[in-house]
Design a protein around this motif. Structure first.
Motif, PDB file in Angstrom:
ATOM      1  N   TYR A 346      31.383 163.880  38.609  1.00  0.00           N
ATOM      2  CA  TYR A 346      30.446 162.754  38.604  1.00  0.00           C
ATOM      3  C   TYR A 346      29.733 162.553  39.935  1.00  0.00           C
ATOM      4  CZ  TYR A 346      33.256 161.697  34.474  1.00  0.00           C
ATOM      5  OH  TYR A 346      33.912 161.769  33.271  1.00  0.00           O
ATOM      6  N   LEU A 349      25.970 162.066  39.710  1.00  0.00           N
ATOM      7  CA  LEU A 349      25.656 160.749  39.159  1.00  0.00           C
ATOM      8  C   LEU A 349      25.773 159.674  40.231  1.00  0.00           C
ATOM      9  CD1 LEU A 349      25.140 158.844  36.733  1.00  0.00           C
ATOM     10  CD2 LEU A 349      27.592 158.920  36.271  1.00  0.00           C
ATOM     11  N   TYR A 401      22.716 163.440  32.206  1.00  0.00           N
ATOM     12  CA  TYR A 401      23.998 163.873  32.793  1.00  0.00           C
ATOM     13  C   TYR A 401      24.981 164.423  31.755  1.00  0.00           C
ATOM     14  CZ  TYR A 401      22.149 161.173  36.686  1.00  0.00           C
ATOM     15  OH  TYR A 401      21.335 160.693  37.689  1.00  0.00           O
ATOM     16  N   ILE A 403      26.625 162.956  29.427  1.00  0.00           N
ATOM     17  CA  ILE A 403      27.823 162.121  29.260  1.00  0.00           C
ATOM     18  C   ILE A 403      27.563 161.163  28.110  1.00  0.00           C
ATOM     19  CG2 ILE A 403      29.363 160.420  30.320  1.00  0.00           C
ATOM     20  CD1 ILE A 403      28.509 161.522  33.050  1.00  0.00           C
ATOM     21  N   LEU A 414      34.734 158.493  32.300  1.00  0.00           N
ATOM     22  CA  LEU A 414      33.754 157.947  33.242  1.00  0.00           C
ATOM     23  C   LEU A 414      34.256 156.631  33.836  1.00  0.00           C
ATOM     24  CD1 LEU A 414      31.092 157.986  34.703  1.00  0.00           C
ATOM     25  CD2 LEU A 414      29.990 157.012  32.666  1.00  0.00           C
TER      26      LEU A 414
END
Length: 429
Positions: A346, A349, A401, A403, A414
């Motif tokens: 991540y 992000l 992303y 996700i 997450l």
């Protein structure tokens, strides 16, 4: 003499105000240590010295005062505490005027001495209990634990009674001090009828010793308010330092409800706002330190996370229990290398978030979404945004992303990353 000179002078002032006659209090050596006539303080009073030594009343008259150096007409009577002569009280005046008052004044002074000594004894007991409690919540060796068990018996702390440790911090402590400063300064101006402009009033500062007394009184009021909701036989409340207080409570009430009652009462009576960390139950002497440390950890994590939520969206939590922050405490103790590996997925992000506030809003939405059973409706209500806005944000997360937070496993992963990132930010700050 048991009492210090300040206490003695207070007694003299009280008696003089009641009788309307001057009195002196002398120590066993005949030195005047309190008097309605300030000029006589520290003078030698021979009649008082003899009265103390011989444990008898001595009446000084105009006819015999030359026999007693430094003495004026009046009656002098030994004063006792615990069957020991502590000094002598003298009533100034002619024999006919003073003799009838002698025994009354003696008993009044002795009563006042007993009251003062009783207060001192109670203060010593409280101080001893607080010092014991401060040692109890520390990490102690086996040898120290045995000493603590012995000390617990001395101070009357029942170790068989189950308790839990709760920590309280005053959020607005600095503001309260500033308020005390301004109030005291303005009261001084009013009492002396000083005419001063409003802008000048803002720069006034009270004497430091006066301010410190007011701060200590405020802290004591907080303690007394908490004590009013506590079991005085088993519970203990004390100020650890500055704005932090510790409660050792035996209450069987739901700890969240107990803490809420304390918060409400303190806020109502002092305008002070508390945050509270609830430790585990302690059924053994070694568990007090663990409970104390848990309370500290909960205060740190509870007040330092919610990095992604804007102030208007924060849950305004002021009471932190283990169940609400167990994941934070678990992840906090994971090795840094392990957390770095986890966050690798991540990092892009989180990096993009630093230059794009909309991503921070997106992650805040994910956090609220996960905490509310992944319900778009509840998330919409909590965040005061339209459900389509939430759907749009989640689509953006999927497109950019890869996700998909509508998938429970992806959402949990997450959310875990968010927690670890928040802890990372907390550590850096």
């Amino acid at each position: 003499m048991l009492l210090n000179r300040n206490d003695v002078q207070k007694i003299v002032n009280r008696v003089v105000s009641i009788l309307g006659k001057n009195i002196n209090i002398m120590d066993q050596n005949g030195i005047i240590i309190g008097s309605g006539d300030e000029l006589r303080v520290n003078d030698y009073h021979e009649a008082a010295k003899i009265s103390a030594q011989e444990k008898r009343e001595i009446i000084v008259t105009e006819e015999n005062k030359n026999l007693y150096k430094g003495s004026q007409p009046g009656v002098n009577i030994p004063i006792y505490h615990n069957n020991q002569v502590q000094g002598v009280v003298g009533i100034t005046g002619e024999k006919a005027e003073t003799q009838g008052y002698g025994q009354l004044v003696k008993e009044l002074v002795e009563l006042m001495i007993s009251e003062i000594e009783q207060k001192k004894t109670e203060q010593f007991k409280v101080r001893a209990m607080e010092e014991f409690a401060k040692e109890l919540i520390k990490e102690n060796s086996e040898e120290d634990v045995e000493i603590l068990k012995w000390r617990a018996q001395l101070v009357g702390f029942d170790l068989k009674q189950e308790r839990r440790v709760i920590l309280c911090d005053i959020i607005n402590f600095k503001e309260a001090i500033e308020d005390l400063k301004s109030k005291d300064s303005l009261e001084s101006l009013d009492s002396f009828k000083i005419d001063i402009k409003e802008e000048q009033k803002k720069t006034l500062v009270m004497p430091q010793d006066t301010l410190e007394i007011k701060i200590q009184k405020l802290k004591q009021k907080v303690i007394e308010l908490i004590q009013s909701l506590s079991n005085r036989k088993f519970d203990l409340v004390f100020n650890l330092y500055q704005d932090r207080f510790v409660i050792l409570t035996s209450s069987k009430e739901n700890p969240l409800e107990y803490c809420e009652r304390i918060r409400n009462k303190v806020m109502k009576n002092t305008k002070l706002d508390l945050v509270m960390g609830i430790g585990d139950k302690c059924s053994h002497i070694n568990e007090y330190n663990k409970s104390f440390n848990l309370g500290i950890s909960l205060l740190r994590v509870g007040t330092g996370t919610d990095y992604f939520l804007e102030s208007s969206l924060k849950l305004d939590k002021k009471i932190f229990g283990y169940n609400d922050y167990s994941m934070y405490l678990l992840y906090e103790n994971i090795a840094k290398t392990t957390k770095d590996i986890y966050l690798k997925e991540y990092r892009k992000l989180f990096y993009d978030m630093t230059n794009n506030t909309s991503i921070k809003e997106l992650l805040a939405t994910v956090k609220v979404y996960f905490l509310n059973d992944m319900s778009i409706k509840i998330t919409s209500d909590k965040m005061f945004i339209h459900r389509n806005t939430i759907i749009y944000r989640f689509k953006k997360l999927k497109d950019n992303y890869d996700i998909d937070v509508t998938n429970s496993y992806e959402c949990m992963k997450l959310y875990t990353g968010i927690i670890i990132y928040e802890l990372e930010q907390l550590q850096q700050n």
